[in-house]
Design a protein around this motif. Structure first.
Motif, PDB file in Angstrom:
ATOM      1  N   THR A   1       0.797  -1.290   0.088  1.00 42.07           N
ATOM      2  CA  THR A   1      -0.023   0.064  -0.092  1.00 42.07           C
ATOM      3  C   THR A   1       0.924   1.419   0.050  1.00 42.07           C
ATOM      4  O   THR A   1       0.216   2.382  -0.062  1.00 42.07           O
ATOM      5  CB  THR A   1      -1.025   0.018   1.105  1.00 42.07           C
ATOM      6  OG1 THR A   1      -0.077  -0.227   2.640  1.00 42.07           O
ATOM      7  CG2 THR A   1      -2.051  -0.802   1.142  1.00 42.07           C
ATOM      8  N   HIS A   2       2.023   1.320   0.428  1.00 40.53           N
ATOM      9  CA  HIS A   2       3.095   2.496   0.450  1.00 40.53           C
ATOM     10  C   HIS A   2       4.260   2.208  -0.469  1.00 40.53           C
ATOM     11  O   HIS A   2       4.916   1.091  -0.577  1.00 40.53           O
ATOM     12  CB  HIS A   2       3.403   2.770   2.038  1.00 40.53           C
ATOM     13  CG  HIS A   2       2.243   3.083   2.570  1.00 40.53           C
ATOM     14  ND1 HIS A   2       1.348   2.117   3.154  1.00 40.53           N
ATOM     15  CD2 HIS A   2       2.041   4.233   3.476  1.00 40.53           C
ATOM     16  CE1 HIS A   2       0.595   2.795   4.085  1.00 40.53           C
ATOM     17  NE2 HIS A   2       0.951   3.938   4.130  1.00 40.53           N
ATOM     18  N   ALA A   3       4.700   3.267  -0.819  1.00 39.69           N
ATOM     19  CA  ALA A   3       6.060   3.406  -1.484  1.00 39.69           C
ATOM     20  C   ALA A   3       7.229   3.101  -0.424  1.00 39.69           C
ATOM     21  O   ALA A   3       7.325   3.919   0.436  1.00 39.69           O
ATOM     22  CB  ALA A   3       6.587   4.592  -2.300  1.00 39.69           C
ATOM     23  N   CYS A   4       7.937   1.882  -0.361  1.00 39.25           N
ATOM     24  CA  CYS A   4       8.761   1.527   0.715  1.00 39.25           C
ATOM     25  C   CYS A   4       9.982   1.193  -0.107  1.00 39.25           C
ATOM     26  O   CYS A   4      10.257   0.420  -0.970  1.00 39.25           O
ATOM     27  CB  CYS A   4       8.417   0.282   1.494  1.00 39.25           C
ATOM     28  SG  CYS A   4       6.689   0.683   2.360  1.00 39.25           S
ATOM     29  N   ILE A   5      11.205   1.555   0.710  1.00 41.62           N
ATOM     30  CA  ILE A   5      12.494   0.952   0.571  1.00 41.62           C
ATOM     31  C   ILE A   5      12.934   0.603   1.716  1.00 41.62           C
ATOM     32  O   ILE A   5      13.063   1.144   2.782  1.00 41.62           O
ATOM     33  CB  ILE A   5      13.482   2.177   0.151  1.00 41.62           C
ATOM     34  CG1 ILE A   5      12.980   2.732  -1.460  1.00 41.62           C
ATOM     35  CG2 ILE A   5      15.101   1.871  -0.085  1.00 41.62           C
ATOM     36  CD1 ILE A   5      13.357   4.108  -1.670  1.00 41.62           C
ATOM     37  N   PHE A   6      13.583  -0.868   1.589  1.00 43.03           N
ATOM     38  CA  PHE A   6      13.912  -1.635   2.905  1.00 43.03           C
ATOM     39  C   PHE A   6      15.291  -1.880   2.702  1.00 43.03           C
ATOM     40  O   PHE A   6      15.945  -2.620   1.830  1.00 43.03           O
ATOM     41  CB  PHE A   6      13.171  -2.929   3.020  1.00 43.03           C
ATOM     42  CG  PHE A   6      11.557  -2.838   3.118  1.00 43.03           C
ATOM     43  CD1 PHE A   6      11.160  -2.172   4.302  1.00 43.03           C
ATOM     44  CD2 PHE A   6      10.733  -3.012   2.099  1.00 43.03           C
ATOM     45  CE1 PHE A   6       9.827  -2.128   4.381  1.00 43.03           C
ATOM     46  CE2 PHE A   6       9.224  -3.016   2.484  1.00 43.03           C
ATOM     47  CZ  PHE A   6       8.944  -2.415   3.448  1.00 43.03           C
ATOM     48  N   LEU A   7      16.243  -1.350   3.738  1.00 41.27           N
ATOM     49  CA  LEU A   7      17.548  -1.511   3.711  1.00 41.27           C
ATOM     50  C   LEU A   7      17.827  -2.746   4.603  1.00 41.27           C
ATOM     51  O   LEU A   7      17.352  -3.320   5.518  1.00 41.27           O
ATOM     52  CB  LEU A   7      18.249  -0.212   4.020  1.00 41.27           C
ATOM     53  CG  LEU A   7      18.162   0.854   3.184  1.00 41.27           C
ATOM     54  CD1 LEU A   7      18.896   2.168   3.802  1.00 41.27           C
ATOM     55  CD2 LEU A   7      18.328   0.671   1.934  1.00 41.27           C
ATOM     56  N   ARG A   8      19.004  -3.160   4.295  1.00 39.71           N
ATOM     57  CA  ARG A   8      19.554  -4.510   5.078  1.00 39.71           C
ATOM     58  C   ARG A   8      20.322  -4.081   6.318  1.00 39.71           C
ATOM     59  O   ARG A   8      21.207  -3.169   6.291  1.00 39.71           O
ATOM     60  CB  ARG A   8      20.433  -5.272   4.317  1.00 39.71           C
ATOM     61  CG  ARG A   8      21.059  -6.514   4.912  1.00 39.71           C
ATOM     62  CD  ARG A   8      22.003  -7.383   4.044  1.00 39.71           C
ATOM     63  NE  ARG A   8      20.790  -8.141   3.124  1.00 39.71           N
ATOM     64  CZ  ARG A   8      20.783  -7.692   1.813  1.00 39.71           C
ATOM     65  NH1 ARG A   8      21.408  -6.751   1.384  1.00 39.71           N
ATOM     66  NH2 ARG A   8      19.990  -8.675   1.019  1.00 39.71           N
ATOM     67  N   GLY A   9      20.207  -4.514   7.576  1.00 41.56           N
ATOM     68  CA  GLY A   9      20.859  -4.413   8.805  1.00 41.56           C
ATOM     69  C   GLY A   9      21.652  -5.358   8.997  1.00 41.56           C
ATOM     70  O   GLY A   9      21.335  -6.707   8.604  1.00 41.56           O
ATOM     71  N   ASN A  10      22.494  -5.502  10.140  1.00 45.29           N
ATOM     72  CA  ASN A  10      23.264  -6.516  10.237  1.00 45.29           C
ATOM     73  C   ASN A  10      22.592  -7.371  11.016  1.00 45.29           C
ATOM     74  O   ASN A  10      22.578  -8.551  10.774  1.00 45.29           O
ATOM     75  CB  ASN A  10      24.416  -6.254  11.029  1.00 45.29           C
ATOM     76  CG  ASN A  10      24.333  -5.428  12.313  1.00 45.29           C
ATOM     77  OD1 ASN A  10      23.446  -4.253  12.393  1.00 45.29           O
ATOM     78  ND2 ASN A  10      24.654  -5.932  13.568  1.00 45.29           N
ATOM     79  N   HIS A  11      21.612  -7.202  12.033  1.00 47.34           N
ATOM     80  CA  HIS A  11      20.596  -8.303  12.414  1.00 47.34           C
ATOM     81  C   HIS A  11      19.816  -8.866  11.675  1.00 47.34           C
ATOM     82  O   HIS A  11      19.431 -10.060  11.661  1.00 47.34           O
ATOM     83  CB  HIS A  11      19.941  -7.587  13.575  1.00 47.34           C
ATOM     84  CG  HIS A  11      20.865  -7.124  14.818  1.00 47.34           C
ATOM     85  ND1 HIS A  11      20.750  -7.938  15.924  1.00 47.34           N
ATOM     86  CD2 HIS A  11      21.291  -5.893  14.827  1.00 47.34           C
ATOM     87  CE1 HIS A  11      21.722  -7.275  16.866  1.00 47.34           C
ATOM     88  NE2 HIS A  11      21.953  -6.129  16.415  1.00 47.34           N
ATOM     89  N   ASP A  12      19.259  -8.326  10.524  1.00 48.91           N
ATOM     90  CA  ASP A  12      18.571  -8.828   9.417  1.00 48.91           C
ATOM     91  C   ASP A  12      19.436 -10.034   8.823  1.00 48.91           C
ATOM     92  O   ASP A  12      18.978 -11.200   8.587  1.00 48.91           O
ATOM     93  CB  ASP A  12      17.973  -8.050   8.522  1.00 48.91           C
ATOM     94  CG  ASP A  12      17.254  -6.622   9.282  1.00 48.91           C
ATOM     95  OD1 ASP A  12      16.652  -6.840  10.384  1.00 48.91           O
ATOM     96  OD2 ASP A  12      17.688  -5.235   8.908  1.00 48.91           O
ATOM     97  N   ASP A  13      20.749  -9.739   8.351  1.00 48.78           N
ATOM     98  CA  ASP A  13      21.390 -10.519   7.811  1.00 48.78           C
ATOM     99  C   ASP A  13      21.828 -11.696   8.639  1.00 48.78           C
ATOM    100  O   ASP A  13      21.860 -12.893   8.035  1.00 48.78           O
ATOM    101  CB  ASP A  13      22.874  -9.921   7.445  1.00 48.78           C
ATOM    102  CG  ASP A  13      23.708 -10.752   6.513  1.00 48.78           C
ATOM    103  OD1 ASP A  13      23.053 -11.177   5.556  1.00 48.78           O
ATOM    104  OD2 ASP A  13      24.746 -10.944   7.028  1.00 48.78           O
ATOM    105  N   LEU A  14      21.963 -11.474   9.954  1.00 50.73           N
ATOM    106  CA  LEU A  14      22.220 -12.647  11.012  1.00 50.73           C
ATOM    107  C   LEU A  14      20.971 -13.444  10.962  1.00 50.73           C
ATOM    108  O   LEU A  14      21.087 -14.911  11.058  1.00 50.73           O
ATOM    109  CB  LEU A  14      22.677 -11.990  12.173  1.00 50.73           C
ATOM    110  CG  LEU A  14      23.999 -11.360  12.312  1.00 50.73           C
ATOM    111  CD1 LEU A  14      24.070 -10.785  13.749  1.00 50.73           C
ATOM    112  CD2 LEU A  14      24.962 -12.553  12.251  1.00 50.73           C
ATOM    113  N   LEU A  15      19.701 -12.654  11.019  1.00 51.45           N
ATOM    114  CA  LEU A  15      18.459 -13.864  10.959  1.00 51.45           C
ATOM    115  C   LEU A  15      18.508 -14.553   9.776  1.00 51.45           C
ATOM    116  O   LEU A  15      18.138 -15.680   9.732  1.00 51.45           O
ATOM    117  CB  LEU A  15      17.368 -12.966  11.292  1.00 51.45           C
ATOM    118  CG  LEU A  15      16.090 -13.645  11.101  1.00 51.45           C
ATOM    119  CD1 LEU A  15      15.722 -14.700  12.313  1.00 51.45           C
ATOM    120  CD2 LEU A  15      14.988 -12.421  10.949  1.00 51.45           C
ATOM    121  N   LEU A  16      18.627 -14.110   8.571  1.00 55.56           N
ATOM    122  CA  LEU A  16      18.646 -14.621   7.482  1.00 55.56           C
ATOM    123  C   LEU A  16      19.494 -15.967   7.328  1.00 55.56           C
ATOM    124  O   LEU A  16      19.293 -17.138   7.015  1.00 55.56           O
ATOM    125  CB  LEU A  16      18.940 -13.726   6.138  1.00 55.56           C
ATOM    126  CG  LEU A  16      18.941 -14.387   4.832  1.00 55.56           C
ATOM    127  CD1 LEU A  16      17.593 -14.838   4.226  1.00 55.56           C
ATOM    128  CD2 LEU A  16      19.261 -13.379   3.782  1.00 55.56           C
TER     129      LEU A  16
END
Length: 242
Positions: free
Chosen positions: A58-73
């Motif tokens: 529903t919104h124009a979004c840009i999602f950047l990668r954080g170190n915690h996101d990379d560790l979870l992946l």
């Protein structure tokens, strides 16, 4: 009114995310740039990812990668354990994701895989989770993990003598490459602040939501910002990353 709003590190604090959206009166006319670290710390990391996946419909979004996101992946994809991650907010995230089926985890994996390392807008404003090291800019970075682990960009900004002119050979070249740089990663609470900070041309929007600070959303043009309550007040039965 079409605004571009940048959001600091959320760290599993969905209640805070709801608060700043309400307080900033976020609408579908706004472009939203998330600086990463959506997970770890508070108990609603899977719920934050679900909220963001729905938001981009529903919104124009840009999602950047954080170190915690990379560790979870890494943990979700190949079950890669990391003791440091486990002790810095990952434990509660692992517990929550262990309650999901493999089919339920898959959209989260796909979301995390599609995160961007950085975003550069038409006005040469850079958005990045942590920083970069190459003196010629992000396009020339030899070590992409620096985009979501690096801290010297902010440390240099904090320590820069404001008397040094931009054309001086002593002025850090990294600060001359972009009109403005918006980062998270290193909470401003480390220097006793809870509002977004500007040093040189760097704006740090991580106001310590992983710990005892609030979550922040900032209008990149006007620099007006809105904050949640401190996260411990929203999760009184939890410890966050204390």
């Amino acid at each position: 009114m079409n605004r571009t709003l940048v959001i600091g590190d959320i760290h599993g604090g969905l209640r805070a995310l709801h608060q700043i959206f309400e307080r900033a009166n976020v609408t579908t006319n706004d472009t939203l740039i998330f600086l990463g670290d959506y997970v770890d710390g508070w108990s609603e990391s899977p719920e934050v990812i679900i909220f963001l996946m729905k938001l981009k419909e529903t919104h124009a979004c840009i999602f950047l990668r954080g170190n915690h996101d990379d560790l979870l992946l890494s943990w979700l994809e190949i079950n890669k354990d990391n003791p440091q991650w486990f002790n810095h907010g990952g434990k509660i995230t692992m517990e929550k994701y262990s309650l999901l089926s493999e089919a339920e985890k898959q959209p989260h994996i796909e979301f995390l895989k599609l995160l961007e390392n950085y975003y550069l807008d038409e006005e040469n404003r850079l958005f990045i989770h942590a920083g970069f090291t190459n003196l010629n800019g992000v396009a020339y970075e030899y070590f992409p993990k620096m985009f979501y682990w690096e801290r010297t960009l902010w440390e240099n900004a904090l320590s820069l003598d404001p008397k040094i002119e931009k054309d001086s050979p002593y002025y850090p070249k990294r600060f001359t490459l972009y009109k403005e740089i918006f980062i998270g990663h290193t909470p401003v609470t480390r220097v006793g602040e809870t509002n977004p900070m500007n040093k040189a041309n760097v704006w740090n929007v991580d106001t310590g939501a992983a710990f005892r600070g609030p979550l922040t959303i900032l209008d990149i043009d006007t620099k007006e910002f809105w904050q949640s309550d401190p996260l411990p007040e929203l999760y009184p039965d939890e410890n966050g990353r204390n």
